[in-house]
Design a protein around this motif. Structure first.
Motif, PDB file in Angstrom:
ATOM      1  N   PRO A  99       0.828  -1.205   0.000  1.00  0.00           N
ATOM      2  CA  PRO A  99       0.000   0.000   0.000  1.00  0.00           C
ATOM      3  C   PRO A  99       0.863   1.256   0.000  1.00  0.00           C
ATOM      4  O   PRO A  99       2.012   1.241   0.464  1.00  0.00           O
ATOM      5  N   LEU A 100       0.310   2.326  -0.513  1.00  0.00           N
ATOM      6  CA  LEU A 100       1.024   3.591  -0.513  1.00  0.00           C
ATOM      7  C   LEU A 100       1.324   4.038   0.911  1.00  0.00           C
ATOM      8  O   LEU A 100       0.544   3.796   1.839  1.00  0.00           O
ATOM      9  N   MET A 145      10.224  12.313   8.474  1.00  0.00           N
ATOM     10  CA  MET A 145      10.275  10.977   7.874  1.00  0.00           C
ATOM     11  C   MET A 145       8.896  10.549   7.387  1.00  0.00           C
ATOM     12  O   MET A 145       8.767   9.862   6.366  1.00  0.00           O
ATOM     13  N   ALA A 146       7.859  10.940   8.118  1.00  0.00           N
ATOM     14  CA  ALA A 146       6.492  10.653   7.676  1.00  0.00           C
ATOM     15  C   ALA A 146       6.104  11.540   6.502  1.00  0.00           C
ATOM     16  O   ALA A 146       5.480  11.073   5.542  1.00  0.00           O
ATOM     17  N   PRO A 168       5.876   9.343   1.004  1.00  0.00           N
ATOM     18  CA  PRO A 168       5.440   8.978  -0.347  1.00  0.00           C
ATOM     19  C   PRO A 168       6.599   8.775  -1.327  1.00  0.00           C
ATOM     20  O   PRO A 168       6.416   8.168  -2.388  1.00  0.00           O
ATOM     21  N   LEU A 169       7.779   9.275  -0.989  1.00  0.00           N
ATOM     22  CA  LEU A 169       8.948   9.090  -1.843  1.00  0.00           C
ATOM     23  C   LEU A 169       9.595   7.725  -1.650  1.00  0.00           C
ATOM     24  O   LEU A 169      10.410   7.307  -2.475  1.00  0.00           O
ATOM     25  N   TYR A 170       9.258   7.022  -0.569  1.00  0.00           N
ATOM     26  CA  TYR A 170       9.877   5.726  -0.301  1.00  0.00           C
ATOM     27  C   TYR A 170       9.341   4.682  -1.286  1.00  0.00           C
ATOM     28  O   TYR A 170       8.142   4.656  -1.570  1.00  0.00           O
ATOM     29  N   PRO A 171      10.193   3.780  -1.777  1.00  0.00           N
ATOM     30  CA  PRO A 171       9.715   2.733  -2.691  1.00  0.00           C
ATOM     31  C   PRO A 171       8.668   1.841  -2.029  1.00  0.00           C
ATOM     32  O   PRO A 171       8.798   1.475  -0.855  1.00  0.00           O
ATOM     33  N   ALA A 193       4.550   4.346  11.481  1.00  0.00           N
ATOM     34  CA  ALA A 193       3.132   4.595  11.214  1.00  0.00           C
ATOM     35  C   ALA A 193       2.837   4.795   9.745  1.00  0.00           C
ATOM     36  O   ALA A 193       1.772   4.396   9.258  1.00  0.00           O
ATOM     37  N   TYR A 194       3.758   5.404   9.024  1.00  0.00           N
ATOM     38  CA  TYR A 194       3.487   5.737   7.625  1.00  0.00           C
ATOM     39  C   TYR A 194       3.413   4.519   6.720  1.00  0.00           C
ATOM     40  O   TYR A 194       2.910   4.593   5.612  1.00  0.00           O
TER      41      TYR A 194
END
Length: 276
Positions: free
Chosen positions: A112-113, A123-124, A128-131, A208-209
């Protein structure tokens, strides 16, 4: 953990947690070597960030002088599997994961996104930039044995601890209460860049993200707290032991909704539970 040796090896933090558990930080995520450096088989738990692969391989070979017999993945998020293809090939080591994690490791399903709305820090916000795309390990990866045994680690068992991901696992050794928890719970507030940089010890729920199922995450923490582990290495943060671990994990389990579940987010409703 009375005589810990914390070393700097390039950009890797390497800590001898016990005689046969070595903790390695690859920038923002942790990896474990499990096994006696001088004899017998050893196993690699997670493979960290892809940019750290060469340093991780170098550290492993300098420490053991031989490749691991297998690679065990607690789950398949990018910061835990970055170098897994390269290391599996170079070490000629099979990879094992929970059957429910295999779709994300064989190119069939993306995670999931990430959810920047959970708040808590930089960091949260940049999550959205994290693979989040699946990787494809093809025939390198195999399901963990259904009986809870861990390949090449006969004293350990794996425990299904979903929530952060469907097939997330933790590893537990009853003889000394050692726990490798992955991201079922962690010991740093991973949403905050400042906390990640300082590595301030703080027992928290999963990042959490990247956690889509908070009810399962709570049940997983409660399951691990019931074990009353004496030592824990988590996927982010510092190793923790003794009363600090037992009391902190018990507090998290008893107050999970207040301490771990975000007040808002894509996967959280107003009551702090998953959206239907």
């Amino acid at each position: 953990m009375n005589e810990k040796s914390l070393l700097r090896t390039g950009t890797l933090d390497v800590e001898n947690v016990t005689g046969d558990i070595t903790f390695v930080r690859t920038l923002i995520a942790n990896v474990c070597f499990v096994g006696d450096p001088f004899r017998g088989d050893w196993v690699l738990i997670d493979t960290g960030l892809e940019s750290m692969t060469h340093l991780l391989e170098k550290e492993a070979m300098e420490r053991f002088g031989r490749p691991p017999k297998s690679i065990i993945l607690t789950h398949g998020h990018f910061d835990h599997v970055g170098g897994v293809m390269t290391l599996s090939d170079r070490f000629e080591a099979p990879v094992y994961a929970h059957p429910l994690e295999l779709p994300f490791l064989t190119g069939q399903q993306d995670y999931p996104l990430a959810d920047p709305a959970v708040g808590g820090g930089l960091m949260a916000e940049i999550s959205p930039l994290y693979p989040h795309k699946a990787i494809d390990l093809k025939n390198r990866v195999h399901p963990l044995p259904s009986d809870g045994s861990v390949p090449n680690l006969p004293d350990w068992r794996w425990i299904h601890t979903p929530g952060h991901s469907p097939g997330h696992i933790s590893l537990y050794r009853e003889a000394d209460g050692a726990l490798i928890a992955g991201d079922a719970f962690i010991t740093v507030r991973q949403e905050s860049a400042l906390a990640v940089i300082s590595q301030k010890m703080e027992i928290n729920g999963p990042p959490a993200y990247f956690t889509p199922d908070w009810e399962q995450a709570k049940q997983s923490v409660q399951k691990l707290a019931a074990l009353r582990p004496q030592l824990a290495v988590t996927g982010h943060g510092q190793p923790v032991s003794g009363d600090e671990l037992v009391l902190g994990l018990s507090r998290l389990a008893d107050n999970f909704d207040e301490l771990a579940v975000p007040e808002q987010g894509r996967y959280v409703d107003e009551a702090g539970h998953n959206e239907e």
